[in-house]
Design a protein around this motif. Structure first.
Motif, PDB file in Angstrom:
ATOM      1  N   SER A   1      -0.773  20.625 -19.013  1.00 61.17           N
ATOM      2  CA  SER A   1       0.405  19.772 -19.170  1.00 61.17           C
ATOM      3  C   SER A   1       0.523  18.786 -18.014  1.00 61.17           C
ATOM      4  N   LEU A   2       0.144  19.220 -16.812  1.00 62.75           N
ATOM      5  CA  LEU A   2       0.195  18.328 -15.654  1.00 62.75           C
ATOM      6  C   LEU A   2      -0.832  17.207 -15.800  1.00 62.75           C
ATOM      7  N   LYS A   3      -2.006  17.562 -16.296  1.00 65.52           N
ATOM      8  CA  LYS A   3      -3.040  16.555 -16.527  1.00 65.52           C
ATOM      9  C   LYS A   3      -2.583  15.539 -17.565  1.00 65.52           C
ATOM     10  N   ASP A   4      -1.876  16.028 -18.571  1.00 64.69           N
ATOM     11  CA  ASP A   4      -1.382  15.139 -19.626  1.00 64.69           C
ATOM     12  C   ASP A   4      -0.381  14.124 -19.081  1.00 64.69           C
TER      13      ASP A   4
ATOM     14  N   LEU B   1       9.668  11.766 -17.258  1.00 61.22           N
ATOM     15  CA  LEU B   1      10.949  11.143 -17.585  1.00 61.22           C
ATOM     16  C   LEU B   1      10.858  10.356 -18.892  1.00 61.22           C
ATOM     17  N   ILE B   2       9.747   9.672 -19.089  1.00 64.46           N
ATOM     18  CA  ILE B   2       9.551   8.921 -20.329  1.00 64.46           C
ATOM     19  C   ILE B   2       9.392   9.874 -21.510  1.00 64.46           C
ATOM     20  N   ARG B   3       8.680  10.980 -21.303  1.00 66.51           N
ATOM     21  CA  ARG B   3       8.535  11.976 -22.371  1.00 66.51           C
ATOM     22  C   ARG B   3       9.896  12.589 -22.714  1.00 66.51           C
ATOM     23  N   PHE B   4      10.723  12.735 -21.711  1.00 64.75           N
ATOM     24  CA  PHE B   4      12.076  13.246 -21.920  1.00 64.75           C
ATOM     25  C   PHE B   4      12.889  12.259 -22.748  1.00 64.75           C
TER      26      PHE B   4
ATOM     27  N   PHE C   1      16.011  18.602 -21.578  1.00 55.42           N
ATOM     28  CA  PHE C   1      16.369  18.643 -20.162  1.00 55.42           C
ATOM     29  C   PHE C   1      16.015  20.000 -19.560  1.00 55.42           C
ATOM     30  N   GLY C   2      16.303  21.063 -20.316  1.00 57.46           N
ATOM     31  CA  GLY C   2      16.006  22.405 -19.830  1.00 57.46           C
ATOM     32  C   GLY C   2      14.519  22.698 -19.757  1.00 57.46           C
ATOM     33  N   GLY C   3      13.739  22.013 -20.600  1.00 53.42           N
ATOM     34  CA  GLY C   3      12.300  22.260 -20.620  1.00 53.42           C
ATOM     35  C   GLY C   3      11.501  21.287 -19.782  1.00 53.42           C
ATOM     36  N   PHE C   4      12.191  20.438 -19.046  1.00 56.36           N
ATOM     37  CA  PHE C   4      11.503  19.414 -18.250  1.00 56.36           C
ATOM     38  C   PHE C   4      10.558  20.041 -17.227  1.00 56.36           C
ATOM     39  N   ALA C   5      11.018  21.105 -16.567  1.00 53.35           N
ATOM     40  CA  ALA C   5      10.208  21.739 -15.519  1.00 53.35           C
ATOM     41  C   ALA C   5       8.933  22.364 -16.078  1.00 53.35           C
ATOM     42  N   LYS C   6       8.939  22.713 -17.372  1.00 52.39           N
ATOM     43  CA  LYS C   6       7.770  23.351 -17.971  1.00 52.39           C
ATOM     44  C   LYS C   6       6.567  22.414 -18.049  1.00 52.39           C
ATOM     45  N   LEU C   7       6.816  21.118 -17.919  1.00 55.19           N
ATOM     46  CA  LEU C   7       5.715  20.153 -17.944  1.00 55.19           C
ATOM     47  C   LEU C   7       4.802  20.297 -16.730  1.00 55.19           C
TER      48      LEU C   7
ATOM     49  N   VAL D   1       0.831  -1.209   0.000  1.00 54.32           N
ATOM     50  CA  VAL D   1       0.000   0.000   0.000  1.00 54.32           C
ATOM     51  C   VAL D   1       0.865   1.259   0.000  1.00 54.32           C
ATOM     52  N   SER D   2       1.900   1.278   0.828  1.00 52.64           N
ATOM     53  CA  SER D   2       2.756   2.465   0.914  1.00 52.64           C
ATOM     54  C   SER D   2       3.528   2.690  -0.387  1.00 52.64           C
ATOM     55  N   SER D   3       4.002   1.618  -1.010  1.00 49.74           N
ATOM     56  CA  SER D   3       4.746   1.769  -2.264  1.00 49.74           C
ATOM     57  C   SER D   3       3.818   2.225  -3.393  1.00 49.74           C
ATOM     58  N   LEU D   4       2.581   1.734  -3.394  1.00 52.79           N
ATOM     59  CA  LEU D   4       1.620   2.155  -4.415  1.00 52.79           C
ATOM     60  C   LEU D   4       1.234   3.622  -4.234  1.00 52.79           C
ATOM     61  N   ALA D   5       1.085   4.048  -2.985  1.00 51.63           N
ATOM     62  CA  ALA D   5       0.766   5.450  -2.717  1.00 51.63           C
ATOM     63  C   ALA D   5       1.902   6.357  -3.179  1.00 51.63           C
ATOM     64  N   ALA D   6       3.134   5.955  -2.885  1.00 52.75           N
ATOM     65  CA  ALA D   6       4.295   6.742  -3.313  1.00 52.75           C
ATOM     66  C   ALA D   6       4.401   6.765  -4.834  1.00 52.75           C
ATOM     67  N   ARG D   7       4.108   5.642  -5.464  1.00 52.44           N
ATOM     68  CA  ARG D   7       4.171   5.566  -6.926  1.00 52.44           C
ATOM     69  C   ARG D   7       3.135   6.496  -7.556  1.00 52.44           C
ATOM     70  N   ALA D   8       1.947   6.551  -6.968  1.00 54.89           N
ATOM     71  CA  ALA D   8       0.903   7.436  -7.487  1.00 54.89           C
ATOM     72  C   ALA D   8       1.317   8.902  -7.357  1.00 54.89           C
ATOM     73  N   LEU D   9       1.950   9.252  -6.241  1.00 59.81           N
ATOM     74  CA  LEU D   9       2.387  10.631  -6.024  1.00 59.81           C
ATOM     75  C   LEU D   9       3.487  11.041  -7.003  1.00 59.81           C
ATOM     76  N   PHE D  10       4.364  10.115  -7.334  1.00 59.94           N
ATOM     77  CA  PHE D  10       5.485  10.422  -8.220  1.00 59.94           C
ATOM     78  C   PHE D  10       5.180  10.099  -9.684  1.00 59.94           C
ATOM     79  N   TYR D  11       3.958   9.707  -9.958  1.00 60.56           N
ATOM     80  CA  TYR D  11       3.590   9.313 -11.320  1.00 60.56           C
ATOM     81  C   TYR D  11       3.889  10.396 -12.360  1.00 60.56           C
ATOM     82  N   PRO D  12       3.504  11.668 -12.133  1.00 62.27           N
ATOM     83  CA  PRO D  12       3.794  12.700 -13.147  1.00 62.27           C
ATOM     84  C   PRO D  12       5.284  12.854 -13.431  1.00 62.27           C
TER      85      PRO D  12
END
Length: 267
Positions: A174-177, A152-155, A162-168, A136-147
Motif C-alpha cells: 500500500s505504501l508503494k502504491d 489525501l487525494i485517495r481520501f 478518514f478512519g482507514g487513512f492510517a491503514k495506507l 532544492v529544500s522544498s522539493l526534498a520536503a515534497r518528496a518526503l511528504f509525497y505518500p
C-alpha cells in the motif's frame, strides 16, 4: 521579516487572507487558503464533464452547479477532513523544508525596506543561490511528504475513509502504491520550483533601480512556464488518484482550467 532593537522576528502567513498578492500563488510552499476551491476543481477535473466541449455559458453553469452540489453533509464533512489534513501535512512539509534549507544555507542576504518608530523592516534578497537552495529544500520536503499527500487525494476520491487513512501506511504494497505518479509529479514540481524562482526574482528586480525590464521578463517567463506545465499537473493528479489518463499536451479546456485552479491540493 521584522527587526526591532537588533532582534529579528519571522512572520509566517500560512493563511494570508489580508496579504494576498501574486507571490501567494507563485510560492515554493503553496498557500492553503484556496483548499476548498482546489477540492471543487479536482472533483470537476476527474469527472466525465471535464471532457465535454467548452462553451462560455456552459463554463459558468457547470461551475455554479458544482459549487451548489458540494453543499451536502457528506461532502462538507469530507471537505473539512481533507482541509484539516492538508493544513497539517502542509505545516509539516514547510517545517521540514525550512530545516533542510537552514542546513544547506544558514545565512541569507537581506536589505532594509524602511525604518520607522525604532523598527527596521527588512526582506530577503532572492539571489540565485538563495532561490536554488529554497527550490532544492522544498522539493526534498515534497518528496518526503509525497505518500501523505497522495493518501489525501485517495481520501478525497473516497477510496479510503478518514478512519482507514492510517491503514495506507501499514504495508509495503500500500505504501508503494502511494508513490504512483511520483516521477511525473516531481517533474512538474521541478518546473514549478523554477517558475516560482523566476517570478520571485523578477518581482524583486522590478523594485530595484534599472531592473524593471529584467524583472518584468523574469515574471512573465515564470508565469508562462507555470501555464505550460499544466498538462503534466493533470497527468500527475490522475495518476495519484489511481485513475486512467492518456497524457496529452493539449487537454480539454475544462481540464486545463480545472488544473489551473488547483493551487495546493496534493502539494
Amino acid at each position: 521579516f521584522l527587526e526591532t532593537a537588533g532582534k529579528e522576528e519571522t512572520h509566517f502567513d500560512f493563511f494570508p487572507f489580508t496579504t494576498f498578492n501574486m507571490t501567494t500563488l507563485m510560492n515554493f510552499y503553496p498557500n492553503r487558503v484556496f483548499l476548498f476551491g482546489d477540492i471543487l476543481c479536482f472533483k470537476f477535473l476527474i469527472s466525465s464533464e471535464s471532457l465535454e466541449r467548452a462553451s462560455f455559458v456552459g463554463f459558468f453553469k457547470k461551475s455554479w452547479r458544482n459549487f451548489i452540489d458540494e453543499f451536502t453533509v457528506d461532502n462538507l464533512v469530507l471537505d473539512i477532513e481533507v482541509i484539516a489534513l492538508s493544513v497539517l501535512f502542509g505545516l509539516g512539509e514547510r517545517a521540514v523544508g525550512d530545516q533542510i534549507e537552514q542546513l544547506i544555507a544558514p545565512t541569507v542576504e537581506r536589505r532594509t525596506i524602511r525604518e520607522a518608530g525604532g523598527q527596521r523592516v527588512v526582506e530577503i534578497v532572492p539571489t540565485p543561490k538563495y532561490l536554488a537552495t529554497r527550490a532544492v529544500s522544498s522539493l526534498a520536503a515534497r518528496a518526503l511528504f509525497y505518500p501523505l499527500q497522495t493518501g489525501l487525494i485517495r481520501f478525497l476520491t473516497r477510496e479510503v475513509s478518514f478512519g482507514g487513512f492510517a491503514k495506507l501506511f501499514i504495508s509495503m504494497d500500500s505504501l508503494k502504491d502511494l508513490y504512483t505518479g511520483f516521477s511525473v509529479n516531481m517533474l512538474w514540481s521541478c518546473g514549478y520550483a523554477l517558475a516560482c524562482s523566476l517570478f520571485q526574482y523578477g518581482q524583486f528586480e522590478s523594485t530595484t533601480d534599472g531592473g524593471e525590464v529584467t524583472g518584468a521578463v523574469s515574471m512573465v517567463g515564470g508565469s508562462l512556464l507555470y501555464v505550460g506545465l499544466v498538462p503534466l499537473r493533470i497527468k500527475a493528479l490522475f495518476d495519484r488518484a489511481g485513475l486512467p489518463y492518456q497524457f496529452t499536451w493539449v487537454p480539454t479546456f475544462y481540464r486545463f482550467a480545472s488544473a489551473m485552479g488547483i493551487h495546493s491540493l496534493g502539494n
